[in-house]
Scaffold this active site. Structure first.
Site, mmCIF file in Angstrom:
data_model
loop_
_atom_site.group_PDB
_atom_site.id
_atom_site.type_symbol
_atom_site.label_atom_id
_atom_site.label_comp_id
_atom_site.label_asym_id
_atom_site.label_seq_id
_atom_site.Cartn_x
_atom_site.Cartn_y
_atom_site.Cartn_z
ATOM 1 N N SER A 136 0.865 -1.181 0.000
ATOM 2 C CA SER A 136 0.000 0.000 0.000
ATOM 3 C C SER A 136 0.901 1.231 0.000
ATOM 4 C CB SER A 136 -0.853 -0.012 1.273
ATOM 5 O OG SER A 136 -1.442 1.249 1.521
ATOM 6 N N TYR A 149 -2.109 -0.993 10.491
ATOM 7 C CA TYR A 149 -2.025 -1.160 9.032
ATOM 8 C C TYR A 149 -0.683 -0.648 8.507
ATOM 9 C CZ TYR A 149 -3.809 -1.086 4.207
ATOM 10 O OH TYR A 149 -4.014 -1.307 2.871
HETATM 11 P P1 NAD Z 1 -11.427 -6.435 0.353
HETATM 12 O O1 NAD Z 1 -11.970 -6.237 1.732
HETATM 13 O O2 NAD Z 1 -12.282 -6.129 -0.825
HETATM 14 O O3 NAD Z 1 -10.859 -7.905 0.195
HETATM 15 C C1 NAD Z 1 -10.027 -8.490 1.170
HETATM 16 C C2 NAD Z 1 -10.219 -9.982 1.124
HETATM 17 O O4 NAD Z 1 -9.347 -10.554 2.103
HETATM 18 C C3 NAD Z 1 -11.641 -10.408 1.458
HETATM 19 O O5 NAD Z 1 -12.125 -11.357 0.530
HETATM 20 C C4 NAD Z 1 -11.504 -11.005 2.857
HETATM 21 O O6 NAD Z 1 -12.443 -12.051 3.125
HETATM 22 C C5 NAD Z 1 -10.073 -11.534 2.815
HETATM 23 N N1 NAD Z 1 -9.535 -11.678 4.155
HETATM 24 C C6 NAD Z 1 -9.474 -10.745 5.130
HETATM 25 N N2 NAD Z 1 -8.999 -11.284 6.256
HETATM 26 C C7 NAD Z 1 -8.753 -12.592 5.993
HETATM 27 C C8 NAD Z 1 -8.267 -13.692 6.760
HETATM 28 N N3 NAD Z 1 -7.995 -13.549 8.076
HETATM 29 N N4 NAD Z 1 -8.120 -14.886 6.168
HETATM 30 C C9 NAD Z 1 -8.443 -15.055 4.865
HETATM 31 N N5 NAD Z 1 -8.935 -14.067 4.086
HETATM 32 C C10 NAD Z 1 -9.081 -12.845 4.649
HETATM 33 O O7 NAD Z 1 -10.081 -5.558 0.326
HETATM 34 P P2 NAD Z 1 -9.160 -5.021 -0.873
HETATM 35 O O8 NAD Z 1 -9.327 -3.544 -0.901
HETATM 36 O O9 NAD Z 1 -9.351 -5.813 -2.119
HETATM 37 O O10 NAD Z 1 -7.719 -5.287 -0.231
HETATM 38 C C11 NAD Z 1 -6.839 -6.280 -0.700
HETATM 39 C C12 NAD Z 1 -5.428 -5.878 -0.306
HETATM 40 O O11 NAD Z 1 -5.108 -4.636 -0.911
HETATM 41 C C13 NAD Z 1 -5.226 -5.678 1.198
HETATM 42 O O12 NAD Z 1 -3.976 -6.200 1.602
HETATM 43 C C14 NAD Z 1 -5.231 -4.165 1.337
HETATM 44 O O13 NAD Z 1 -4.494 -3.746 2.452
HETATM 45 C C15 NAD Z 1 -4.569 -3.772 0.039
HETATM 46 N N6 NAD Z 1 -4.807 -2.402 -0.355
HETATM 47 C C16 NAD Z 1 -6.066 -1.962 -0.565
HETATM 48 C C17 NAD Z 1 -6.238 -0.642 -0.927
HETATM 49 C C18 NAD Z 1 -7.598 -0.076 -1.185
HETATM 50 O O14 NAD Z 1 -7.703 1.143 -1.273
HETATM 51 N N7 NAD Z 1 -8.644 -0.883 -1.313
HETATM 52 C C19 NAD Z 1 -5.150 0.221 -1.071
HETATM 53 C C20 NAD Z 1 -3.873 -0.277 -0.858
HETATM 54 C C21 NAD Z 1 -3.710 -1.588 -0.496
#
Ligand code: NAD
Length: 254
Positions: A136, A149
Site C-alpha cells: 500500500s 495497518y
Molecule cells: P477487500 O476487503 O475487498 O478484500 C479483502 C479480502 O481478504 C476479502 O475477501 C476477505 O475475506 C479476505 N480476508 C481478510 N482477512 C482474511 C483472513 N484472516 N483470512 C483469509 N482471508 C481474509 O479488500 P481489498 O481492498 O481488495 O484489499 C486487498 C489488499 O489490498 C489488502 O492487503 C489491502 O491492504 C490492500 N490495499 C487496498 C487498498 C484499497 O484502497 N482498497 C489500497 C492499498 C492496499
C-alpha cells in the site's frame, strides 16, 4: 480482459491468491487466469472464494489466515504467490485495541511469511517463481489512526525484500505493489465511516479526505492493480525484484 494465445504466457503456471474472494484479490485471480495460470483462491469467506474459483476455473480454499496452522492446508506447489488478503481498523494510537493490532500483523505479515516459507521450496526446485505482495502507499508513508495497518505494510515491504534477495539465485522474484485508494469493499466501508464521522457526503469524503494527498484525483480500479500484478509475473520482469511499485496517482511522489 487480456486473454487469448498472444497473452497466455502464464500457461502451465499455478498461482495462489490470498483474499481472492473480493476486491483486488478477485481481480488478480481473473487476470492471472486470463494469462493462462491455474488459480487457487484462498479466502476466509467460503461463498465468495467458491464464486471466484468457479469464475476463473480454479479451486477455492477456505482458510482464516490469522490461524497459522490452517496455512499448512493450502497447496505448496505454486509458481506464483500473491499475498493480498488484508483488513483495516482505524483508531487513535492510544485507543487502538491491542488484539486488533495483533490480528492485522497476523493476516498481513505473519501469513505472507508463512506462505512464502511454504511455497519457495517448490519455486526453488523449478528455478522459477513470482512472489507479489499487495502492500500500500501506507507501506511507504504514514497516516494517523492506522497504526496497525501502517506497521504491517512496512513489515510486508521488508519481508518482500528479503524474499527477493534469497530468491534471486533460484530464479524467484519478490515485489510489492503499493496502491493508493482502490475502489473495493474495504474502501467503501472506510468512505461510509468517514462520511458519518465528518458529516460529509461520500463524494466529498473521496475528494477531500481520501484523495487529499493524491495529485491524481480518482480512485484506482482493482483491475489496474491486477494488471500490474500480472505484469510482474511475466518473463520480462525477471530483473525487477525487491522493488515496491507505487500505483498511487503520485501520492508518494509528493
Ligand atoms: P477487500 O476487503 O475487498 O478484500 C479483502 C479480502 O481478504 C476479502 O475477501 C476477505 O475475506 C479476505 N480476508 C481478510 N482477512 C482474511 C483472513 N484472516 N483470512 C483469509 N482471508 C481474509 O479488500 P481489498 O481492498 O481488495 O484489499 C486487498 C489488499 O489490498 C489488502 O492487503 C489491502 O491492504 C490492500 N490495499 C487496498 C487498498 C484499497 O484502497 N482498497 C489500497 C492499498 C492496499
Amino acid at each position: 480482459m487480456d486473454s487469448g494465445p498472444a497473452h497466455a504466457d502464464l500457461a502451465g503456471r499455478t498461482a495462489l491468491v490470498t483474499g481472492g474472494g473480493s476486491g483486488i484479490g478477485r481481480a488478480c485471480a481473473h487476470a492471472l487466469a486470463a494469462a493462462g495460470a491455474t488459480v487457487h483462491v484462498v479466502d476466509r469467506d467460503a461463498a465468495t472464494a467458491a464464486e471466484v474459483a468457479a469464475e476463473v476455473g480454479g479451486r477455492a480454499h477456505v482458510v482464516d489466515l490469522a490461524d497459522a496452522a490452517a496455512i499448512d492446508t493450502v497447496p505448496a506447489e505454486v509458481d506464483i504467490l500473491v499475498n493480498n488478503a488484508g483488513l483495516q481498523h482505524v483508531a487513535p494510537l492510544h485507543e487502538y485495541p491491542p488484539e486488533m493490532f495483533t490480528l492485522l500483523q497476523q493476516v498481513m505479515v505473519t501469513a505472507p511469511f508463512l506462505l512464502i516459507r511454504r511455497c519457495v521450496p517448490h519455486m526453488y526446485a523449478r528455478r522459477w517463481g513470482r512472489i507479489v505482495n499487495v502492500s500500500s502507499a501506507h507501506g511507504l508513508r504514514a497516516s494517523p489512526y492506522k497504526v496497525a495497518y501502517v506497521a504491517a505494510k512496512h513489515g510486508l515491504e521488508g519481508l518482500s525484500k528479503v524474499a527477493a534477495v534469497e530468491g534471486a539465485p533460484h530464479g524467484v522474484t519478490s515485489n510489492c505493489v503499493s496502491p493508493g485508494y482502490v475502489r473495493t469493499p474495504l474502501v467503501d466501508r472506510q468512505i461510509a465511516a468517514q462520511a458519518r464521522a465528518h458529516r460529509l457526503s461520500e463524494d466529498e469524503v473521496v475528494e477531500k479526505v481520501l484523495l487529499d494527498r493524491s495529485p491524481v484525483k480518482r480512485l484506482v480500479e482493482p483491475a489496474e492493480v491486477a494488471a500490474l500484478v500480472r505484469w510482474l509475473c511475466g518473463e520480462h520482469a525477471a530483473s525487477l525484484s525487491g522493488a515496491s511499485v507505487p500505483l498511487d496517482g503520485a501520492w508518494t511522489a509528493t
